[in-house]
Design a protein around this motif. Sequence first.
Motif, PDB file in Angstrom:
ATOM      1  N   PRO A  78       9.753   0.709  -1.987  1.00 41.14           N
ATOM      2  CA  PRO A  78      10.022   0.684  -3.358  1.00 41.14           C
ATOM      3  C   PRO A  78      11.316  -1.164  -3.703  1.00 41.14           C
ATOM      4  N   ASP A  86       7.656   6.438  -4.883  1.00 36.63           N
ATOM      5  CA  ASP A  86       7.274   5.520  -3.958  1.00 36.63           C
ATOM      6  C   ASP A  86       7.839   5.737  -2.542  1.00 36.63           C
ATOM      7  N   LEU A  87       7.569   5.553  -1.465  1.00 33.40           N
ATOM      8  CA  LEU A  87       7.574   5.527  -0.325  1.00 33.40           C
ATOM      9  C   LEU A  87       9.358   6.394   0.265  1.00 33.40           C
ATOM     10  N   ASP A  88       9.931   5.637  -0.282  1.00 37.16           N
ATOM     11  CA  ASP A  88      11.852   6.295  -0.243  1.00 37.16           C
ATOM     12  C   ASP A  88      11.530   7.879  -0.345  1.00 37.16           C
ATOM     13  N   ALA A 113       0.272  -0.932  -0.010  1.00 34.55           N
ATOM     14  CA  ALA A 113       0.087   0.087   0.284  1.00 34.55           C
ATOM     15  C   ALA A 113       1.299   1.319   0.200  1.00 34.55           C
ATOM     16  N   ALA A 114       2.240   1.425   1.283  1.00 31.02           N
ATOM     17  CA  ALA A 114       2.723   2.587   1.399  1.00 31.02           C
ATOM     18  C   ALA A 114       3.679   2.480   0.200  1.00 31.02           C
ATOM     19  N   HIS A 115       3.503   1.723  -1.282  1.00 30.18           N
ATOM     20  CA  HIS A 115       4.642   1.434  -2.466  1.00 30.18           C
ATOM     21  C   HIS A 115       6.017   1.564  -1.888  1.00 30.18           C
ATOM     22  N   LEU A 123       9.750   9.198   1.595  1.00 23.87           N
ATOM     23  CA  LEU A 123      10.115   9.965   3.299  1.00 23.87           C
ATOM     24  C   LEU A 123      11.284  10.828   2.922  1.00 23.87           C
ATOM     25  N   PRO A 171       1.924   6.936  -7.194  1.00 23.62           N
ATOM     26  CA  PRO A 171       0.975   7.507  -6.358  1.00 23.62           C
ATOM     27  C   PRO A 171       1.204   7.776  -5.179  1.00 23.62           C
ATOM     28  N   TYR A 202       0.570  10.717  -1.548  1.00 24.65           N
ATOM     29  CA  TYR A 202       0.991  10.279  -0.474  1.00 24.65           C
ATOM     30  C   TYR A 202       0.112  11.871   0.245  1.00 24.65           C
ATOM     31  N   THR A 248      -5.139   3.943  -4.044  1.00 21.53           N
ATOM     32  CA  THR A 248      -4.705   3.707  -5.615  1.00 21.53           C
ATOM     33  C   THR A 248      -6.003   2.397  -5.917  1.00 21.53           C
ATOM     34  N   GLU A 249      -6.155   2.981  -7.202  1.00 22.82           N
ATOM     35  CA  GLU A 249      -7.149   1.690  -8.062  1.00 22.82           C
ATOM     36  C   GLU A 249      -6.955   0.356  -8.265  1.00 22.82           C
ATOM     37  N   GLU A 250      -5.776   0.088  -7.828  1.00 22.03           N
ATOM     38  CA  GLU A 250      -5.724  -1.648  -7.692  1.00 22.03           C
ATOM     39  C   GLU A 250      -6.019  -1.324  -6.280  1.00 22.03           C
ATOM     40  N   PRO A 309      -0.235   6.577   2.658  1.00 25.25           N
ATOM     41  CA  PRO A 309      -0.097   6.950   0.844  1.00 25.25           C
ATOM     42  C   PRO A 309      -2.332   6.090   0.574  1.00 25.25           C
ATOM     43  N   PHE A 310      -2.521   7.075  -0.445  1.00 25.18           N
ATOM     44  CA  PHE A 310      -3.766   6.996  -0.204  1.00 25.18           C
ATOM     45  C   PHE A 310      -3.757   6.103  -1.470  1.00 25.18           C
TER      46      PHE A 310
END
Lengths: 414, 128
Positions: A169, B92-94, A165-167, B97, B2, B4, B118-120, B115-116
Amino acid sequence: MTRLEPVEEAITRAHREEWARVVATLTRRLGDLGAAEDAAADAFATAVERWPRDGVPPNPGGWLTTTATRKAIDRLRRELRRDEKHQEAALLHDDDPPQDRGAVEDDRLRLVFTCCHPALSPEARVALTLRMVGGLTMPQIARAFLVPEATMGQRLTRAKAKIRAAHVPYRVPTAQDLPARLDAVLTVLFLVFNEGYLATGGDTEPVRADLTAEAIRLTRLVRELLPDDTGEVTGLLALMLLTEARRPARVSSTGELVTLGEQDRSRWDTELVDEGHHLVRERLAAVAAGGPPPGRYQLLAAINAVHTAARDARDTDWSQVVTLYDRLLRVDPSPLVALDRAIAVAELDGPEVALALVDRLPLAGHHAFHVTRAELLRRLGRRAEALEAYDRALALTANTAETAYLTRRSSQLD
Amino acid sequence: MPKYLLSVYGPAERNQFGDYPDKESMLQAFADTGAFNDKLVADGYFVFADGLEQATTATVVDGRGEHPVITDGPYLEAKEHLGGFWIIEAPDLDVALRLAAEGSKACRGKVEVRPFQTEESFKALLEP
């Protein structure tokens, strides 16, 4: 130990040797840890079904990776019907090496660094690594953490859901990321090693050389990646080598655990002992030359260097061991360290002093606590209490070699 | 890409300089945050960002019954409330952050990164 059929044995071995590589490769292609694990699990399920009928393929690892990739594509096709997703699925066939492998070349080590992402809880990092890199099953991981299976299952599910969910990587950590994740990575590698050195499960071999070897290999890689670290990587590597060196003497021909004091030291791997001692000396010299003070792993390595330097258990320099544990307690004031220190104190000042120290420790849920108490009570001639402590210890371990050892020790008290 | 939500929390009631110790540091934080926003826009991460009035100015509306019920004050009873936020797009999250760390430094507050859907993930909810 049960004797397995050859095909079953091949599947078990493939699971051990190939699981992490299949997951790592699939994660790289899919960019999704959870999907990679599902695909790997699908592939092993197919192997269980097909190999007994069709025979074991000549290259089990390749077969499993290919099958897992096909399973992943099938899943993608089933789940996503849109055209562009079909194209994405088609990309999976593209076997080109990824453009950027960054600081970490080794697929499995990258998986370790991914599992040790700072956005995940420390428990989740370790559990994920044991699952993804060590290929351990959920019950094994739950036992290693002394938590119910359901709890561990939730923890892993939550971690994987967060990664998705937070992607988070499956990206190569950059050189700057490495030091920040190093502590977590070393913790995890040490746990993987320990799980190999004293497997928690009753359904596995008591000592899993595949896990100890993998932990050592990965620690060597980390050391190559970070030659300028504070010395803890070197300390951990030395600690692992000095422990691994004793593995051949650790389980008797009858499958019983042999304690350090009773081991046949001629069976120790002298090459590993030498390499471990060399690394410990290297760290001692660096500290003496004004480097940072030794951390947990360097001190543990030094303790193991003292043990392995003695030709006979009776020649062990126990006062030095206690001194090193005193320093370790300042760095890592955990009750488990205090327990190990007490064992050394027993050799120096006698079992009565040691027992007084042990009884104060909040470790009633730990089998090592009850083993130590049992041995000390036995030396003090307190038979009934010793028997009770052996029973408590037996209830808390599933390791077959340790169970055999404790059962014999306990029965000799009768 | 994505999206956030980067949320900054602060006290329910603020002093005369927001939750900053004095006027000077408040103005400096505003200036730094503004510069950070400009950078987000320039680098293509910016979706939306703004600060909120203090939490005591909030009103809760419950429209589930026949008549809406209106209550004074924020929904959650808490010491700290949402004080402002960014919505960013990041690969991505990195990256998210890293940007959150810069934003935190600029506005002098802790930043929660979330995170919001997503469509998936939304689809996965519908078809488990």
